[in-house]
Scaffold this motif. Structure first.
Motif, PDB file in Angstrom:
ATOM      1  N   PHE A 188      81.634  45.474  16.502  1.00  0.00           N
ATOM      2  CA  PHE A 188      80.698  45.378  15.379  1.00  0.00           C
ATOM      3  C   PHE A 188      79.304  44.988  15.883  1.00  0.00           C
ATOM      4  N   ASN A 189      79.257  44.028  16.802  1.00  0.00           N
ATOM      5  CA  ASN A 189      77.968  43.552  17.310  1.00  0.00           C
ATOM      6  C   ASN A 189      77.209  44.642  18.060  1.00  0.00           C
ATOM      7  N   ILE A 190      77.944  45.488  18.775  1.00  0.00           N
ATOM      8  CA  ILE A 190      77.295  46.597  19.482  1.00  0.00           C
ATOM      9  C   ILE A 190      76.674  47.559  18.463  1.00  0.00           C
ATOM     10  N   ILE A 191      77.423  47.881  17.404  1.00  0.00           N
ATOM     11  CA  ILE A 191      76.913  48.780  16.359  1.00  0.00           C
ATOM     12  C   ILE A 191      75.699  48.164  15.672  1.00  0.00           C
ATOM     13  N   LEU A 192      75.789  46.868  15.353  1.00  0.00           N
ATOM     14  CA  LEU A 192      74.687  46.190  14.679  1.00  0.00           C
ATOM     15  C   LEU A 192      73.445  46.122  15.560  1.00  0.00           C
ATOM     16  N   GLN A 193      73.629  45.916  16.864  1.00  0.00           N
ATOM     17  CA  GLN A 193      72.486  45.881  17.780  1.00  0.00           C
ATOM     18  C   GLN A 193      71.800  47.244  17.827  1.00  0.00           C
ATOM     19  N   GLN A 194      72.609  48.316  17.866  1.00  0.00           N
ATOM     20  CA  GLN A 194      72.034  49.666  17.848  1.00  0.00           C
ATOM     21  C   GLN A 194      71.259  49.905  16.553  1.00  0.00           C
ATOM     22  N   GLN A 195      71.840  49.451  15.447  1.00  0.00           N
ATOM     23  CA  GLN A 195      71.177  49.613  14.153  1.00  0.00           C
ATOM     24  C   GLN A 195      69.857  48.836  14.118  1.00  0.00           C
ATOM     25  N   LEU A 196      69.854  47.619  14.645  1.00  0.00           N
ATOM     26  CA  LEU A 196      68.636  46.809  14.677  1.00  0.00           C
ATOM     27  C   LEU A 196      67.567  47.482  15.535  1.00  0.00           C
ATOM     28  N   ASP A 197      67.973  48.020  16.687  1.00  0.00           N
ATOM     29  CA  ASP A 197      67.020  48.712  17.569  1.00  0.00           C
ATOM     30  C   ASP A 197      66.383  49.908  16.859  1.00  0.00           C
ATOM     31  N   GLU A 198      67.200  50.674  16.133  1.00  0.00           N
ATOM     32  CA  GLU A 198      66.682  51.846  15.418  1.00  0.00           C
ATOM     33  C   GLU A 198      65.695  51.442  14.327  1.00  0.00           C
ATOM     34  N   LEU A 199      66.021  50.376  13.605  1.00  0.00           N
ATOM     35  CA  LEU A 199      65.111  49.885  12.559  1.00  0.00           C
ATOM     36  C   LEU A 199      63.779  49.446  13.169  1.00  0.00           C
ATOM     37  N   GLN A 200      63.852  48.718  14.284  1.00  0.00           N
ATOM     38  CA  GLN A 200      62.627  48.235  14.928  1.00  0.00           C
ATOM     39  C   GLN A 200      61.787  49.388  15.460  1.00  0.00           C
ATOM     40  N   GLN A 201      62.447  50.429  15.974  1.00  0.00           N
ATOM     41  CA  GLN A 201      61.711  51.598  16.456  1.00  0.00           C
ATOM     42  C   GLN A 201      61.013  52.325  15.305  1.00  0.00           C
ATOM     43  N   GLU A 202      61.724  52.431  14.182  1.00  0.00           N
ATOM     44  CA  GLU A 202      61.142  53.108  13.019  1.00  0.00           C
ATOM     45  C   GLU A 202      59.928  52.337  12.498  1.00  0.00           C
ATOM     46  N   ILE A 203      60.024  51.018  12.460  1.00  0.00           N
ATOM     47  CA  ILE A 203      58.906  50.188  12.027  1.00  0.00           C
ATOM     48  C   ILE A 203      57.751  50.298  13.015  1.00  0.00           C
ATOM     49  N   GLU A 204      58.075  50.313  14.312  1.00  0.00           N
ATOM     50  CA  GLU A 204      57.043  50.406  15.342  1.00  0.00           C
ATOM     51  C   GLU A 204      56.279  51.725  15.246  1.00  0.00           C
ATOM     52  N   GLN A 205      56.961  52.800  14.858  1.00  0.00           N
ATOM     53  CA  GLN A 205      56.288  54.085  14.684  1.00  0.00           C
ATOM     54  C   GLN A 205      55.230  54.001  13.588  1.00  0.00           C
ATOM     55  N   TYR A 206      55.570  53.337  12.487  1.00  0.00           N
ATOM     56  CA  TYR A 206      54.574  53.136  11.431  1.00  0.00           C
ATOM     57  C   TYR A 206      53.386  52.340  11.967  1.00  0.00           C
ATOM     58  N   GLU A 207      53.701  51.217  12.629  1.00  0.00           N
ATOM     59  CA  GLU A 207      52.652  50.333  13.137  1.00  0.00           C
ATOM     60  C   GLU A 207      51.736  51.044  14.114  1.00  0.00           C
ATOM     61  N   MET A 208      52.327  51.687  15.133  1.00  0.00           N
ATOM     62  CA  MET A 208      51.534  52.312  16.185  1.00  0.00           C
ATOM     63  C   MET A 208      50.684  53.445  15.624  1.00  0.00           C
ATOM     64  N   GLY A 209      51.249  54.210  14.683  1.00  0.00           N
ATOM     65  CA  GLY A 209      50.491  55.315  14.095  1.00  0.00           C
ATOM     66  C   GLY A 209      49.224  54.824  13.409  1.00  0.00           C
ATOM     67  N   PHE A 210      49.338  53.752  12.639  1.00  0.00           N
ATOM     68  CA  PHE A 210      48.162  53.227  11.930  1.00  0.00           C
ATOM     69  C   PHE A 210      47.223  52.497  12.875  1.00  0.00           C
ATOM     70  N   LYS A 211      47.765  51.831  13.898  1.00  0.00           N
ATOM     71  CA  LYS A 211      46.885  51.147  14.853  1.00  0.00           C
ATOM     72  C   LYS A 211      46.039  52.142  15.633  1.00  0.00           C
ATOM     73  N   MET A 212      46.620  53.290  15.990  1.00  0.00           N
ATOM     74  CA  MET A 212      45.845  54.337  16.656  1.00  0.00           C
ATOM     75  C   MET A 212      44.804  54.911  15.702  1.00  0.00           C
TER      76      MET A 212
END
Length: 363
Positions: free
Chosen positions: A284-308
């Protein structure tokens, strides 16, 4: 990725057990972080269309209004240039302001009707100058990318505009990737050692166990909530909506959402969450870690796009609230700029006001 309100999934300490295991602590930490990231992602998803709508409407309308007043201003200064009341020093400043302002209005805001006025106050033709600049930038970028990517770009290739250069670079990189792929296919693969084969087998088994863990949760939900087994029409419609949520969560490997749905529909209770077996908890923890990483990447895409887009440094932390706050500040600044230029245009009908304003200009 969309979010949905759900029951918090946490492992709770029991009276007879003073501390949680490391796996249980990690489970709680991951579920808490996922909840926070889902909330932040939802804030971005809500803020972006609101931001885009206000930019394309309110903000751009203000910019158009402001630029139209600036066009009026350069024409007014052009008329002042011919006025005998202005000395050579004043005229030099007028020439500087007109050249600088018309260049920006043409290049950044598409006011091509000002090219003739720009040419009048410069020794060069705007289009010729722009072409030479693009060619110089193209040659410089060609040299940089040849060194950076080890890609040959022939002298005769036209890279005089960013669009042409981008197309050429993309084609060259694609050719290089294809060549590398062909070279790799030609190479004879090395025979794997027994240790490598054993490690691969272990990884495959671990992946299967992880996949089975989330499949088990999904199947329990599907078995209880499948609408085809429901005779009552209203209940069938309700279960259909729920199963759509289950299917979406399973497709995205959203384990936290699936567990939350199990809690919500009383397939499991808090006691069962507290007593998840350690080996299953590990998966479960491995799945949750993967899910957390994906969420953080998706948020980072929003952030980086607007920062650029907003020329912000990469290390700057940008939130949806800050993004909308900055837009509000920019809109207010534009409104102030419009009021200021309206005042200037009104005053500049008096040559003495223009002369006073020119004294504030530094070349």
């Amino acid at each position: 990725m969309t979010t949905r309100n759900h029951k918090a999934v946490r492992i709770v300490e029991k009276a007879e057990k003073t501390t949680l295991s490391q796996a249980q602590k990690k489970f709680n930490s991951l579920t808490k972080k996922i909840d926070a990231q889902k909330k932040l992602l939802q804030e971005w998803q809500d803020a972006v269309p609101q931001y885009q709508q206000r930019v394309s409407g309110e903000y751009e309308t203000l910019w158009d209004c402001y630029n139209n007043y600036r066009v009026e201003l350069v024409h007014l200064l052009d008329a002042a240039y011919c006025d005998k009341q202005f000395k050579k020093t004043d005229k030099n400043k007028i020439q500087y302001v007109i050249s600088d302002m018309t260049m920006e209005l043409i290049e950044q805001h598409g006011k091509n009707e000002l090219k003739e006025l720009y040419n009048k106050y410069n020794e060069t033709d705007f289009d010729s100058q722009d072409q030479r600049m693009n060619e110089a930038v193209g040659d410089l970028m060609k040299s940089i990318f040849q060194d950076m990517f080890n890609v040959e770009i022939a002298e005769e290739v036209d890279v005089s505009s960013p669009e042409k250069f981008s197309a050429v670079l993309e084609e060259k990189l694609r050719e290089k990737e294809n060549q590398q792929r062909e070279d790799e296919q030609k190479r004879k693969p090395r025979k794997k050692t027994a240790k490598q084969l054993e490690k691969e087998a272990q990884q495959q088994q671990e992946e299967q166990n992880i996949s089975k863990s989330i499949q088990a949760v999904f199947r329990q939900l599907a078995a209880a909530l499948h609408p085809d087994r429901e005779m009552d029409e209203a209940e069938r419609e309700r279960k259909t909506r729920i199963m759509q949520q289950v299917n979406v969560a399973y497709a995205k490997k959203d384990l936290l959402q699936l567990l939350s749905l199990q809690l919500e529909f009383e397939q499991i209770d808090q006691n069962q969450i507290n007593n998840i077996a350690e080996d299953r908890l590990k998966h479960f923890n491995i799945i949750l870690q993967q899910q957390l990483d994906e969420l953080q990447q998706e948020i980072e895409q929003y952030e980086m796009g607007f920062k650029m887009q907003l020329d912000m440094p990469p290390y700057f932390k940008l939130s949806p609230k800050q993004l909308l706050g900055k837009l509000n500040a920019d809109i207010k600044d534009m409104q102030i700029s419009i009021m200021r230029i309206q005042h200037e245009l009104k005053n500049f009908k008096n040559p003495l006001a223009v002369k006073a304003w020119l004294k504030t200009i530094r070349i």
